[in-house]
Design an enzyme around this catalytic site. Structure first.
Site, short mmCIF file in Angstrom:
data_model
loop_
_atom_site.label_atom_id
_atom_site.label_comp_id
_atom_site.label_asym_id
_atom_site.label_seq_id
_atom_site.Cartn_x
_atom_site.Cartn_y
_atom_site.Cartn_z
N GLY A 215 0.71 -1.20 -0.12
CA GLY A 215 -0.04 -0.05 -0.16
C GLY A 215 0.81 1.32 -0.02
O GLY A 215 0.26 2.37 0.27
N THR A 216 2.00 1.13 -0.27
CA THR A 216 2.81 2.41 -0.13
C THR A 216 3.16 3.15 -1.57
O THR A 216 3.65 4.26 -1.47
CB THR A 216 4.21 1.90 0.83
OG1 THR A 216 4.78 0.92 -0.14
CG2 THR A 216 4.25 1.86 1.95
N GLU A 434 -10.51 -0.37 29.88
CA GLU A 434 -10.09 0.68 29.13
C GLU A 434 -9.39 1.99 29.64
O GLU A 434 -8.30 2.64 29.34
CB GLU A 434 -11.16 1.17 28.01
CG GLU A 434 -11.59 0.02 27.10
CD GLU A 434 -10.62 -0.74 26.33
OE1 GLU A 434 -9.50 0.01 25.90
OE2 GLU A 434 -10.70 -1.83 26.26
N ASP A 511 -3.76 -8.61 25.35
CA ASP A 511 -2.84 -7.84 26.25
C ASP A 511 -1.65 -8.69 26.62
O ASP A 511 -0.54 -8.40 26.50
CB ASP A 511 -3.45 -6.98 27.28
CG ASP A 511 -4.78 -6.13 26.68
OD1 ASP A 511 -4.41 -5.50 25.70
OD2 ASP A 511 -5.55 -5.99 27.62
#
EC number: 3.4.24.-
Length: 627
Positions: A215-216, A434, A511
């Site tokens: 995508g660059t 959160e 996490d």
């Protein structure tokens, strides 16, 4: 649908067959009147003469030049007249005189030649049309995949050829990757003004390899080169060389370069060259497979015994680590151009290009969007503005506002928005989780700044906390890694502190995975543990790319045990840091949770302002401006 005479002819083939039989029925006889003068019976010529002598024949009609006669015979027994067909002999000149002497009415019906003519035309045209239809049918089937004619074309190159490439993309349409664009603009100058370089002894580069993540803009750069160069342009994908038959790949490479030499000077663009250029080796599949033969032929054509002056090869890949070393050497790919994710100024330029045809509200700032999207590729930025435009149309607005930009960023990063949670214990637990991430990240100096905290589900996540890293930082310190570990443990720490150890949930699974990975890399790759400054990670390579079938351990069982202990120690250290912050800031945590449940989303600036009322917020290296 576009009209095609070939298709029309193929569909009319059944109609031609049916029409031919109708034609034959209409003009099949040489005499059309013969069908209208039908006979009840057939009579032999001898019986006919007997009836003539007996006076039972009343009339005779001659057809087909006197070869056939329809006669009327009176039958006194039944008192009626019968019609009979008689086949007359060829040599019977006395018959006419005999009939006249017997006072029998005699009529002769001449042959109508128009029926013969039309019959001849019909018999001639139908076979011609049938043969033509079958010919077109064969040609069409031979051009279809798997058709009989494909066997002769397997070795032909499938490269798309444009004598004067009309890609619709110029270098002005490419933004945000100035270094790569400058390198490739020089290649175009080589083709247009070679005397500038040959005058000082410079040689035109034979190949340019575009390397970078997806995508660059690697393929976009190739399109820009084709649009600017003004020379013949060949484009092909690396996967189009190899087929199911042995030797096809090498044959296609030879055919491609043969065509290129006939049209030199020219450009050849090979997209996803890693499909054919992977490194050779044992691995699984042996060292003599079809892909390796294709690669060997490609190496020979690029820089072998015969030169290919005037041919510049441009290739693109996002896997340079798997390419064969012989392919990467100077003389084949003289230049390797890195096309990386754009920085802030690059993102701003890209957004300006894609915003040309977008109607933005006055309050929308391209500068703010660029600062908010570090790590976004050019394709991500184009998708962001397109998603914002779609949301604007869905909401029946006349221009893209800040709300659409904000929602589009969230959608690109985290996925589609889900149904908001109802007020319940589960929603409060997710809010504490959160806020735990966000409070730890905010109060640790080496952690990235908080951008937004939300309870709106997106993708698989029930809630999300965004941190925006400092993009100018190329290296990461041990303190920053430990801060990230502590920030990742903030959600679990908040669950334990508020609800107790027995009420922790599976929400921290991702996490913990992230924490374990960071801690293990600190120990085995970066030398950030008590084991000392050593790297213990094996780099045997992938098995399908020529690496060994099994990675050999570079350390003993005792060292492996110590590695596990160090990983556990780093994770626990981050956990204790997070637990301490949540305990000390319980009051502000409760306030932030209530606010988050009420508003469902808190931006980073508001979050920091509330925390600053209860604790000193460390100054980060970069605070991201909010939209």
């Amino acid at each position: 649908m576009k009209f095609s005479w070939r298709t029309a002819l193929l569909w009319s083939l059944p109609l031609l067959v049916v029409g031919f039989f109708f034609w034959q029925g209409s003009f099949g006889g040489a005499d059309a009147n013969l069908g209208s003068n039908t006979a009840n019976t057939r009579m032999t010529y001898g019986r006919f003469l007997e009836y003539v002598d007996a006076g039972r024949i009343t009339s005779v009609d001659l057809y087909e030049n006197g070869r056939t006669a329809i006669v009327q015979v009176s039958d006194p027994e039944v008192d009626r007249t019968l019609r009979s067909r008689v086949d007359l002999p060829t040599n019977a000149p006395e018959l006419i005189a005999r009939l006249r002497d017997s006072n029998i009415r005699l009529d002769s019906h001449p042959v109508r030649n128009n029926g013969m003519v039309w019959g001849f035309v019909g018999n001639l045209i139908f076979p011609v049309l049938l043969i033509a239809s079958l010919f077109f049918l064969f040609r069409r089937s031979s051009n279809m995949p798997g058709g009989p004619g494909q066997a002769m074309n397997f070795g032909k190159s499938k490269a798309r050829f444009q004598m004067d490439a009309k890609t619709g993309v110029m270098f002005d349409d490419v933004a945000g990757i100035d270094e790569a664009k400058e390198e490739l603009q020089e290649v175009v100058t080589f083709l247009k003004q070679p005397e500038r370089f040959t005058a000082v002894g410079a040689k035109i580069p034979k190949g340019v390899l575009l390397v970078g993540p997806p995508g660059t803009g690697k393929t976009l750069l190739a399109k820009a080169i084709a649009g600017e160069a003004g020379v013949p342009f060949f484009s092909i994908s690396g996967s189009e060389f190899v087929e199911m038959f042995v030797g096809v790949g090498a044959s296609r490479v030879r055919d491609l370069f043969k065509k290129a030499k006939e049209n030199a000077p020219c450009l050849i663009f090979i997209d996803e060259i890693d499909a054919v250029g992977r490194q050779r080796g044992a691995g699984i599949g042996g060292g003599n497979d079809e892909r390796e033969q294709t690669l060997n032929q490609l190496l020979t054509e690029m820089d072998g015994f015969e030169g290919n002056t005037g041919i510049i090869i441009i290739a693109a890949t996002n896997r340079p680590d798997v390419l064969d070393s012989a392919l990467m050497r100077p003389g084949r790919f003289d230049r390797q151009v890195m096309v990386d994710a754009p920085d802030y100024s690059g993102r701003k330029e890209i957004l300006e290009v894609h915003a040309r045809n977008k109607k933005l509200a006055p309050e929308v700032s391209i500068d703010s969007i660029a600062r908010r999207t570090p790590g976004f590729s050019g394709a991500d930025l184009a998708n962001l503005l397109n998603e914002a435009a779609i949301l604007t149309a869905r909401r029946r607005k006349s221009a893209i506002t800040l709300l659409e930009i904000d929602d589009a960023v969230d959608r690109v990063v985290a996925g589609m928005e889900g149904t908001p949670l109802v007020d319940s214990k589960s929603k409060r637990l997710i809010a504490y989780h959160e806020v735990g991430h966000a409070i730890v990240g905010t109060l640790l100096k080496d952690h990235d700044p908080v951008q937004k905290v939300t309870l709106i589900p997106r993708g698989q996540a029930q809630g999300l906390t965004w941190f925006t890293p400092n993009e100018e930082q190329g290296l990461t310190t041990k303190a920053q890694l430990m801060a990230r570990i502590a920030g990742a443990m903030g959600g679990r720490a908040a669950e334990e502190e508020v609800f107790g150890d027995d009420e922790v949930t599976t929400g921290a699974g991702g996490d913990l995975q992230q924490v374990t990975e960071m801690a293990r890399q600190m120990v085995t790759r970066f030398g950030m543990s008590n084991l000392g400054p050593i790297s213990l990670e094996s780099s045997g390579g992938e098995v399908f790319l020529g690496g060994g079938l099994m990675n050999r351990s570079e350390y003993s069982e005792e060292v492996a045990t110590r590695i596990d202990a160090q990983v556990r120690q780093l994770a626990e250290q981050g956990h204790q840091m997070a637990r301490k912050i949540v305990q000390e800031q319980r009051e502000v945590v409760d306030r932030l949770v209530d606010l988050l449940i009420e508003k469902e989303t808190i931006d980073g600036e508001e979050f920091r302002q509330i925390v600053a009322e209860y604790a000193e917020v460390p100054v980060k290296e970069q605070l991201i401006p909010q939209l």
